[in-house]
Design a protein around this motif. Structure first.
Motif, PDB file in Angstrom:
ATOM      1  N   THR A  10      45.090  99.683  55.406  1.00 22.27           N
ATOM      2  CA  THR A  10      45.073 100.089  54.035  1.00 22.27           C
ATOM      3  C   THR A  10      44.395  99.340  53.025  1.00 22.27           C
ATOM      4  O   THR A  10      43.819  99.752  51.993  1.00 22.27           O
ATOM      5  CB  THR A  10      46.467 100.568  53.633  1.00 22.27           C
ATOM      6  N   PHE A  11      44.588  98.024  53.108  1.00 23.27           N
ATOM      7  CA  PHE A  11      43.969  97.153  52.264  1.00 23.27           C
ATOM      8  C   PHE A  11      42.231  96.684  52.616  1.00 23.27           C
ATOM      9  O   PHE A  11      41.789  95.703  52.055  1.00 23.27           O
ATOM     10  CB  PHE A  11      44.792  95.726  52.262  1.00 23.27           C
ATOM     11  N   GLY A  12      41.966  97.184  53.664  1.00 30.17           N
ATOM     12  CA  GLY A  12      40.526  97.034  54.047  1.00 30.17           C
ATOM     13  C   GLY A  12      40.668  95.766  55.089  1.00 30.17           C
ATOM     14  O   GLY A  12      41.628  95.380  55.512  1.00 30.17           O
ATOM     15  N   GLY A  13      39.491  94.857  54.923  1.00 29.43           N
ATOM     16  CA  GLY A  13      39.325  93.788  55.869  1.00 29.43           C
ATOM     17  C   GLY A  13      38.118  93.027  55.555  1.00 29.43           C
ATOM     18  O   GLY A  13      37.140  93.498  55.075  1.00 29.43           O
ATOM     19  N   GLY A  14      38.105  91.914  56.205  1.00 29.35           N
ATOM     20  CA  GLY A  14      36.913  90.981  55.938  1.00 29.35           C
ATOM     21  C   GLY A  14      36.589  90.711  54.439  1.00 29.35           C
ATOM     22  O   GLY A  14      37.422  90.360  53.931  1.00 29.35           O
ATOM     23  N   ALA A  15      35.636  90.711  54.222  1.00 23.27           N
ATOM     24  CA  ALA A  15      35.054  90.148  52.871  1.00 23.27           C
ATOM     25  C   ALA A  15      35.501  90.935  51.852  1.00 23.27           C
ATOM     26  O   ALA A  15      35.655  90.689  50.683  1.00 23.27           O
ATOM     27  CB  ALA A  15      33.509  90.047  52.720  1.00 23.27           C
ATOM     28  N   GLU A  33      25.479  87.985  46.387  1.00 24.01           N
ATOM     29  CA  GLU A  33      26.021  88.282  45.170  1.00 24.01           C
ATOM     30  C   GLU A  33      27.620  88.591  45.365  1.00 24.01           C
ATOM     31  O   GLU A  33      28.239  87.818  44.473  1.00 24.01           O
ATOM     32  CB  GLU A  33      25.319  89.416  44.649  1.00 24.01           C
ATOM     33  N   HIS A  34      28.005  89.195  46.277  1.00 23.48           N
ATOM     34  CA  HIS A  34      29.297  89.254  46.367  1.00 23.48           C
ATOM     35  C   HIS A  34      30.253  88.051  46.772  1.00 23.48           C
ATOM     36  O   HIS A  34      31.148  87.759  46.172  1.00 23.48           O
ATOM     37  CB  HIS A  34      29.639  90.282  47.590  1.00 23.48           C
ATOM     38  N   THR A  35      29.591  87.212  47.626  1.00 23.37           N
ATOM     39  CA  THR A  35      30.195  85.898  47.730  1.00 23.37           C
ATOM     40  C   THR A  35      30.467  84.931  46.551  1.00 23.37           C
ATOM     41  O   THR A  35      31.365  84.370  46.375  1.00 23.37           O
ATOM     42  CB  THR A  35      29.216  85.157  49.046  1.00 23.37           C
ATOM     43  N   CYS A  36      29.411  85.134  45.643  1.00 22.55           N
ATOM     44  CA  CYS A  36      29.227  84.186  44.569  1.00 22.55           C
ATOM     45  C   CYS A  36      30.614  84.680  43.544  1.00 22.55           C
ATOM     46  O   CYS A  36      31.107  83.806  42.990  1.00 22.55           O
ATOM     47  CB  CYS A  36      27.942  84.550  43.831  1.00 22.55           C
ATOM     48  N   ARG A  37      30.476  85.939  43.364  1.00 22.72           N
ATOM     49  CA  ARG A  37      31.435  86.523  42.515  1.00 22.72           C
ATOM     50  C   ARG A  37      32.771  86.416  43.131  1.00 22.72           C
ATOM     51  O   ARG A  37      33.850  86.217  42.462  1.00 22.72           O
ATOM     52  CB  ARG A  37      31.192  88.010  42.252  1.00 22.72           C
ATOM     53  N   ARG A  38      33.082  86.516  44.246  1.00 22.91           N
ATOM     54  CA  ARG A  38      34.404  86.578  44.795  1.00 22.91           C
ATOM     55  C   ARG A  38      34.870  85.046  45.036  1.00 22.91           C
ATOM     56  O   ARG A  38      36.013  84.818  44.648  1.00 22.91           O
ATOM     57  CB  ARG A  38      34.403  86.978  46.240  1.00 22.91           C
ATOM     58  N   ARG A  58      27.245  90.900  31.337  1.00 19.85           N
ATOM     59  CA  ARG A  58      27.157  91.871  32.445  1.00 19.85           C
ATOM     60  C   ARG A  58      28.193  91.502  33.465  1.00 19.85           C
ATOM     61  O   ARG A  58      28.888  92.416  33.911  1.00 19.85           O
ATOM     62  CB  ARG A  58      25.785  92.060  32.803  1.00 19.85           C
ATOM     63  N   ALA A  59      28.189  90.130  33.894  1.00 15.78           N
ATOM     64  CA  ALA A  59      29.170  89.904  35.147  1.00 15.78           C
ATOM     65  C   ALA A  59      30.578  90.041  34.708  1.00 15.78           C
ATOM     66  O   ALA A  59      31.571  90.552  35.207  1.00 15.78           O
ATOM     67  CB  ALA A  59      28.821  88.559  35.455  1.00 15.78           C
ATOM     68  N   LEU A  60      31.043  89.492  33.298  1.00 15.69           N
ATOM     69  CA  LEU A  60      32.154  89.643  32.771  1.00 15.69           C
ATOM     70  C   LEU A  60      32.690  90.978  32.733  1.00 15.69           C
ATOM     71  O   LEU A  60      33.850  91.543  33.057  1.00 15.69           O
ATOM     72  CB  LEU A  60      32.228  89.009  31.385  1.00 15.69           C
ATOM     73  N   GLN A  81      27.727  79.602  34.144  1.00 18.24           N
ATOM     74  CA  GLN A  81      26.920  80.129  35.485  1.00 18.24           C
ATOM     75  C   GLN A  81      25.454  80.482  34.780  1.00 18.24           C
ATOM     76  O   GLN A  81      24.721  80.277  35.572  1.00 18.24           O
ATOM     77  CB  GLN A  81      27.516  81.142  36.153  1.00 18.24           C
ATOM     78  N   TYR A  82      25.705  81.131  33.465  1.00 17.87           N
ATOM     79  CA  TYR A  82      24.563  81.596  32.996  1.00 17.87           C
ATOM     80  C   TYR A  82      24.182  81.102  31.591  1.00 17.87           C
ATOM     81  O   TYR A  82      24.167  81.504  30.423  1.00 17.87           O
ATOM     82  CB  TYR A  82      24.543  82.904  32.635  1.00 17.87           C
ATOM     83  N   PRO A  83      23.999  79.694  31.614  1.00 14.35           N
ATOM     84  CA  PRO A  83      23.581  79.019  30.144  1.00 14.35           C
ATOM     85  C   PRO A  83      22.531  79.423  29.529  1.00 14.35           C
ATOM     86  O   PRO A  83      21.481  79.583  30.002  1.00 14.35           O
ATOM     87  CB  PRO A  83      23.499  77.447  30.647  1.00 14.35           C
ATOM     88  N   GLY A  84      22.487  79.708  28.217  1.00 12.66           N
ATOM     89  CA  GLY A  84      21.380  80.362  27.489  1.00 12.66           C
ATOM     90  C   GLY A  84      21.261  81.760  27.702  1.00 12.66           C
ATOM     91  O   GLY A  84      20.179  82.359  27.263  1.00 12.66           O
TER      92      GLY A  84
END
Length: 343
Positions: A287-292, A30-35, A174-176, A164-167
């Motif tokens: 400080t900005f984290g890392g990775g995904a 889910e994170h991959t999709c949204r990012r 919710r995603a927005l 992404q969510y037709p209908g």
């Protein structure tokens, strides 16, 4: 993981559950999709477009600072400048009316208790009330933008998630909601504290301020050293998804692991003489984290910090501390609440 915990007062609290749906707490896929849907949110072209507005915001806020200094002989940098620049920047970008900025800052400051390491019951109650206000505000923002769409960022996100969510308008909304809410509030306290911290660290030794005025090519280095020396977020928490070994230490599945950004940034194996604030260090930090989960707004925060510091150095060559900083009593989000300056 939260659903399996035995403490309903903490892990099932309204505010904590709300933040569990934001990018910072999602995992793949889910994170991959949204990012991926966001792309490079603050790429070079976007920042180039935003730069004139950030410049205007900074000039206006420094006008207010100068007026306060003339009237009172001193001014509080935090409420006058540092807290206002991020909300003006992201608010203008998202098309949020200026008259709503104070309300957004207010519920952000109260909601963040839920993201602390050990929130009390009373703090969770404060966060729950703030979460209700936050949900109402951003839900209404999306509703109003749907009614009058344009070529703004939020309207483009609406078109994307509707596709992404037709209908299924509810799923798209919710995603927005979680996207617009998170992008907004995540850019406020952390950036505001960075802005205040860099000024505090530079003014602690008056020679630093004077030196940097004569060497403006080191402004970016000064910002990075402030990020390293005293990060706006001192720790973050992750949960082991499976049995693993981390740096030679066995970590059992479901174990909470606290990532201490402040301690990591002061590791002498990474930064020699780490407790010295050195503008010319060119060191490394987490400080900005890392990775995904690398911070989405890192480039925007740098733009705001660079613009503010450049203008401050030029306009207030004799800026000095009137008193040391004051902080909110927190462990995770190191919010500076006051920094008095004078000339």
């Amino acid at each position: 993981w939260q659903e399996r915990q035995s403490d309903p007062g903490r892990w099932h609290a309204t505010a904590i559950r709300e933040m569990s749906h934001t990018l910072a707490r999602l995992n793949a896929p889910e994170h991959t999709c949204r990012r991926r849907a966001l792309g490079n949110l603050f790429d070079r072209a976007t920042l180039q477009d935003m730069r004139p507005d950030v410049e205007d915001h900074v000039r206006g806020l420094l006008d207010a600072l100068a007026e306060r200094l003339r009237a009172d002989g001193e001014a509080d940098l935090v409420p006058t400048v540092s807290e206002r620049l991020p909300v003006r920047t992201v608010g203008h970008w998202l098309g949020i009316p200026a008259e709503h900025h104070a309300h957004i800052l207010d519920f952000t400051h109260r909601q963040v208790h839920a993201q602390e390491l050990l929130p009390t019951k009373s703090e969770l109650a404060v966060s729950a009330a703030a979460t209700a206000e936050m949900r109402a505000y951003f839900t209404d923002l999306i509703r109003r933008r749907r009614a009058r769409p344009g070529d703004d960022v939020v309207s483009r996100w609406i078109r994307h998630w509707d596709a992404q969510y037709p209908g299924d308008r509810a799923a798209a909304d919710r995603a927005l909601y979680h996207l617009v809410m998170f992008i907004t509030i995540a850019s406020l306290e952390t950036t505001a504290t960075l802005l205040s911290t860099m000024v505090w660290l530079l003014l602690r030794d008056p020679g630093r301020w004077s030196w940097l005025r004569g060497h403006p090519e080191h402004v970016d280095n000064a910002i990075d050293e402030a990020l390293r020396y005293d990060p706006p977020i001192h720790l973050n928490t992750r949960v082991a998804a499976d049995h693993t070994v981390l740096a030679g230490v066995p970590v059992a599945k479901d174990t909470m692991v606290h990532v201490l950004y402040g301690a990591a940034n002061h590791d002498p194996r990474r930064n020699e003489d780490p407790h010295t604030f050195d503008v010319q260090r060119k060191g490394s930090h987490l400080t900005f984290g890392g990775g995904a989960h690398y911070c989405l707004g890192a480039a925007l925060a740098r733009l705001e910090a660079r613009t503010l510091l450049t203008h401050l150095l030029k306009r207030f060559p004799d800026l000095a501390l009137a008193s040391g900083p004051a902080y909110a009593p927190r462990m995770v989000f190191r919010r500076m609440t006051s920094l008095k300056v004078t000339t």
